[in-house]
Design an enzyme around this catalytic site. Structure first.
Site, short mmCIF file in Angstrom:
data_model
loop_
_atom_site.label_atom_id
_atom_site.label_comp_id
_atom_site.label_asym_id
_atom_site.label_seq_id
_atom_site.Cartn_x
_atom_site.Cartn_y
_atom_site.Cartn_z
N VAL A 179 -53.49 54.23 -47.56
CA VAL A 179 -52.27 54.05 -46.76
C VAL A 179 -52.63 53.51 -45.38
O VAL A 179 -51.92 52.67 -44.82
CB VAL A 179 -51.47 55.37 -46.68
CG1 VAL A 179 -50.30 55.24 -45.73
CG2 VAL A 179 -50.96 55.77 -48.07
N GLY A 180 -53.76 53.97 -44.85
CA GLY A 180 -54.21 53.50 -43.53
C GLY A 180 -54.39 51.99 -43.48
O GLY A 180 -54.05 51.35 -42.48
N GLU A 186 -59.69 61.40 -31.82
CA GLU A 186 -58.73 62.41 -31.40
C GLU A 186 -59.50 63.52 -30.69
O GLU A 186 -60.71 63.61 -30.78
CB GLU A 186 -57.99 62.97 -32.61
CG GLU A 186 -57.22 61.87 -33.32
CD GLU A 186 -56.07 62.36 -34.18
OE1 GLU A 186 -56.34 63.08 -35.14
OE2 GLU A 186 -54.92 62.01 -33.87
N GLU A 227 -57.03 58.12 -38.64
CA GLU A 227 -57.97 59.17 -39.09
C GLU A 227 -57.82 59.22 -40.59
O GLU A 227 -56.79 59.67 -41.10
CB GLU A 227 -57.59 60.52 -38.47
CG GLU A 227 -57.65 60.58 -36.96
CD GLU A 227 -59.05 60.55 -36.41
OE1 GLU A 227 -60.01 60.62 -37.19
OE2 GLU A 227 -59.19 60.44 -35.18
N GLY A 236 -54.25 60.24 -42.63
CA GLY A 236 -53.92 60.23 -44.04
C GLY A 236 -54.99 59.50 -44.82
O GLY A 236 -56.14 59.39 -44.36
N SER A 237 -54.61 58.99 -45.96
CA SER A 237 -55.60 58.39 -46.84
C SER A 237 -56.02 57.00 -46.34
O SER A 237 -55.25 56.31 -45.64
CB SER A 237 -55.03 58.28 -48.25
OG SER A 237 -53.85 57.51 -48.22
N THR A 238 -57.19 56.60 -46.72
CA THR A 238 -57.70 55.29 -46.32
C THR A 238 -56.80 54.19 -46.90
O THR A 238 -56.53 53.19 -46.23
CB THR A 238 -59.17 55.13 -46.78
OG1 THR A 238 -59.94 56.09 -46.05
CG2 THR A 238 -59.72 53.75 -46.51
N ASN A 273 -52.17 68.29 -45.35
CA ASN A 273 -53.23 69.30 -45.53
C ASN A 273 -53.38 70.25 -44.35
O ASN A 273 -53.67 71.43 -44.54
CB ASN A 273 -54.56 68.63 -45.91
CG ASN A 273 -55.02 67.61 -44.91
OD1 ASN A 273 -54.22 67.11 -44.10
ND2 ASN A 273 -56.28 67.28 -44.94
N CYS A 284 -60.28 66.44 -44.95
CA CYS A 284 -60.95 65.15 -44.78
C CYS A 284 -62.41 65.33 -44.41
O CYS A 284 -63.22 64.45 -44.64
CB CYS A 284 -60.23 64.35 -43.70
SG CYS A 284 -60.05 65.27 -42.18
P1 NAD Z 1 -51.17 59.90 -47.30
O1 NAD Z 1 -51.92 58.74 -46.76
O2 NAD Z 1 -50.58 59.81 -48.63
O3 NAD Z 1 -49.97 60.29 -46.31
C1 NAD Z 1 -50.16 60.58 -44.95
C2 NAD Z 1 -48.85 60.35 -44.20
O4 NAD Z 1 -48.53 58.96 -44.29
C3 NAD Z 1 -47.66 61.10 -44.78
O5 NAD Z 1 -46.82 61.51 -43.72
C4 NAD Z 1 -46.98 60.04 -45.61
O6 NAD Z 1 -45.60 60.29 -45.79
C5 NAD Z 1 -47.21 58.81 -44.77
N1 NAD Z 1 -47.13 57.54 -45.52
C6 NAD Z 1 -47.33 57.34 -46.85
N2 NAD Z 1 -47.12 56.04 -47.15
C7 NAD Z 1 -46.80 55.40 -45.99
C8 NAD Z 1 -46.50 54.06 -45.65
N3 NAD Z 1 -46.49 53.09 -46.56
N4 NAD Z 1 -46.25 53.77 -44.37
C9 NAD Z 1 -46.30 54.71 -43.41
N5 NAD Z 1 -46.55 56.02 -43.67
C10 NAD Z 1 -46.82 56.36 -44.94
O7 NAD Z 1 -52.18 61.11 -47.15
P2 NAD Z 1 -51.98 62.61 -47.63
O8 NAD Z 1 -52.08 62.60 -49.12
O9 NAD Z 1 -50.78 63.22 -46.98
O10 NAD Z 1 -53.27 63.30 -46.98
C11 NAD Z 1 -54.50 63.24 -47.59
C12 NAD Z 1 -55.39 62.18 -46.96
O11 NAD Z 1 -55.44 62.36 -45.55
C13 NAD Z 1 -56.83 62.27 -47.42
O12 NAD Z 1 -57.34 60.99 -47.71
C14 NAD Z 1 -57.55 62.84 -46.22
O13 NAD Z 1 -58.91 62.54 -46.15
C15 NAD Z 1 -56.79 62.28 -45.10
N6 NAD Z 1 -56.97 63.09 -43.89
C16 NAD Z 1 -57.73 62.60 -42.89
C17 NAD Z 1 -57.94 63.37 -41.75
C18 NAD Z 1 -58.78 62.85 -40.60
O14 NAD Z 1 -58.65 63.38 -39.51
N7 NAD Z 1 -59.62 61.87 -40.80
C19 NAD Z 1 -57.37 64.63 -41.65
C20 NAD Z 1 -56.59 65.11 -42.70
C21 NAD Z 1 -56.39 64.30 -43.81
#
Ligand code: NAD
Length: 455
Positions: free
Chosen positions: A211-212, A433, A229, A207-209, A131, A263
């Site tokens: 995957v986190g 961060e 994050e 990324g997403s909660t 994003n 996010c």
């Molecule tokens: P995502 O979790 O699908 O992917 C994020 C990253 O993780 C990508 O590079 C992806 O390739 C990688 N990934 C996916 N699966 C993985 C795994 N099993 N192991 C390791 N890495 C993996 O998220 P997205 O769809 O790219 O982004 C959207 C999400 O990110 C939303 O939930 C949003 O709220 C969150 N986000 C949070 C912040 C913040 O600062 N808190 C900022 C921007 C986006």
């Protein structure tokens, strides 16, 4: 190596092809980063600072073409993309000021001198979403390098282009080979390999909660440091005593900015019931007036969603019987368009109000008093950002303290500044961060005792 076809979401056309990295490329990048670490950590702090300043300058020279690349690849308005690249430059400049300020302490103890040092961790793995591709990468890369770590950066598969450019710009600006390595590939392969890799000391993930959670569990196997994050479902609380006009004028872009793929999106608009009708009346023209169009057109305020999958996911939150109170406009396909949409009134536990939609859908939730506003705002698994609009200063501070969120703004919807900490409470993440806080997450503290009285 097969190729990643990079799609332009406004046209659905392939705009570039880049090699798709796999686990082998991750291993090779980690090996390069490991080999580069001893020399990089030994670079004198002032010289490391200069390299980061040079890198900031080199990015600034490419400002317009990086902004255009980001705008096309992520489908974001060119004005926003310019702002993001400017923040990338600012972030590298800010952290260029830090190598010489990584201070330890001296601690009074018996029998000698005790001192602490902030040591770099080694090779750090940085995993970022689609994003805000380059700006979120910079929030990680800049403090990681400033603290003396070497980096393997994995951009999202949908938006790898600006990260790959950054790698080249950094080399040309004089960053030693192996210090910053970019691997563009799928998360389930490259991301996972970084998380598992025994030579990676830390994972910083945005990324997403969902995957986190997997990353935290995976990183536990090798006791890696982890910062996360994650998602959000932030509240924008509008009290009856607020400057309603200002609150209503600011509310739309706090949800629909970046097509809601933010996010920090304040996607739950909590409005005191006594002013609900007035607020919605003021909101309507602001939402209907949002220019949803070609990301490269100067006047565009909102572009398409990132992918067909994202559009389908967002659509599922607005079924035919959804309480749509306001709907803006959007172009026809091609392009993954979705109109700015306001649902009202919505209960806080409705699916659209409870889950992170990550698209241009706002839920308006009425409340009767301050106590209910705080209870509703906190009734979520998330805690990333939020706002409160009121003219009552004591209430503003009470609410700011009561909200379970990492970032809160009063009479403003801004969440992020380079010099201030950013991150989540609850399931929105771990660690911070930006600002000085980020450096703590890229260093470990070493304690040294020097005996002066016989040991
Ligand atoms: P995502 O979790 O699908 O992917 C994020 C990253 O993780 C990508 O590079 C992806 O390739 C990688 N990934 C996916 N699966 C993985 C795994 N099993 N192991 C390791 N890495 C993996 O998220 P997205 O769809 O790219 O982004 C959207 C999400 O990110 C939303 O939930 C949003 O709220 C969150 N986000 C949070 C912040 C913040 O600062 N808190 C900022 C921007 C986006």
């Amino acid at each position: 190596m097969s190729a990643i076809e990079v799609i332009e979401p406004a046209t659905e056309r392939v705009m570039a092809e880049v090699p798709r990295a796999g686990a082998e490329e991750v291993d090779a990048a980690v090996a390069r980063a490991k080999a580069a670490f001893p020399a990089w950590r030994a670079v004198a702090p002032a010289d490391r600072a200069k390299l980061l300043r040079d890198l900031a300058e080199a990015i600034e020279e490419r400002h317009e073409d990086l902004a255009r690349l980001e705008a096309r690849n992520a489908g974001k308005p060119i004005g926003d993309a310019r702002g993001e690249i400017a923040m990338v430059v600012e972030t590298f400049r800010y952290y260029a000021g830090c190598p010489e300020r990584l201070l330890g302490q001296t601690i009074p103890v018996a029998g000698g001198v005790d001192m602490t040092f902030r040591e770099p961790l080694g090779v750090v793995g940085l995993i970022v979403p689609w994003n805000f591709p380059l700006v979120i990468a910079s929030w990680k890369v800049a403090p990681a390098l400033a603290a003396g770590n070497t980096v393997v950066l994995k951009p999202a598969e949908l938006t790898p282009l600006t990260a790959l450019e950054l790698e080249q710009i950094a080399l040309a600006a004089g960053l030693p080979e192996g210090v910053l390595n970019v691997v563009a590939g799928p998360g389930s392969v490259c991301g996972q390999r970084l998380v598992e890799h025994p030579e990676v000391a830390k994972i910083a993930f945005t990324g997403s909660t969902e995957v986190g959670r997997g990353i935290a569990a995976g990183a536990a196997q090798t006791i890696k440091r982890v910062t996360l994050e994650l998602g959000g479902k932030s509240a924008n609380v509008v009290f009856a005593d607020a400057d309603l006009e200002a609150a209503a004028a600011a509310a739309p872009m706090a949800v629909f900015g970046n097509a809601g793929q933010d996010c920090c999106a304040r996607s739950r608009i909590l409005v005191e019931r006594s002013v609900l009708d007035d607020f919605l009346a003021a909101l309507q023209p602001a939402v209907e007036g949002i220019a949803v169009d070609d990301p490269l057109a100067e006047e565009t305020q909102m572009g398409p969603l990132i992918s067909a999958g994202q559009r389908d996911s967002v659509s599922s939150y607005v079924p035919d019987d959804a309480p749509v109170a306001i709907r803006g406009s959007a172009p026809e396909a091609p392009g993954y368009w979705f109109p700015p949409t306001v649902l009202a009134p919505v209960a806080n536990d409705d699916r659209a109000a409870a889950e992170e939609i990550f698209g241009p859908v706002a839920c308006v939730i009425p409340f009767v008093d301050e106590e209910e506003a705080v209870r509703l705002a906190n009734d979520t698994i998330y805690g990333l950002s939020g706002s409160a609009w009121t003219r009552d200063g004591a209430r503003a501070l009470r609410v700011a303290r009561a909200l379970e969120t990492g970032v809160i703004s009063i009479n403003s919807n801004t969440s992020v500044r380079v010099s201030t900490p950013f991150g989540g409470f609850k399931q929105s993440g771990v660690g911070r961060e930006l600002g000085p806080d980020a450096l703590e997450h890229y260093t470990d503290v070493k304690n040294v005792f020097y005996a002066t009285e016989g040991g």
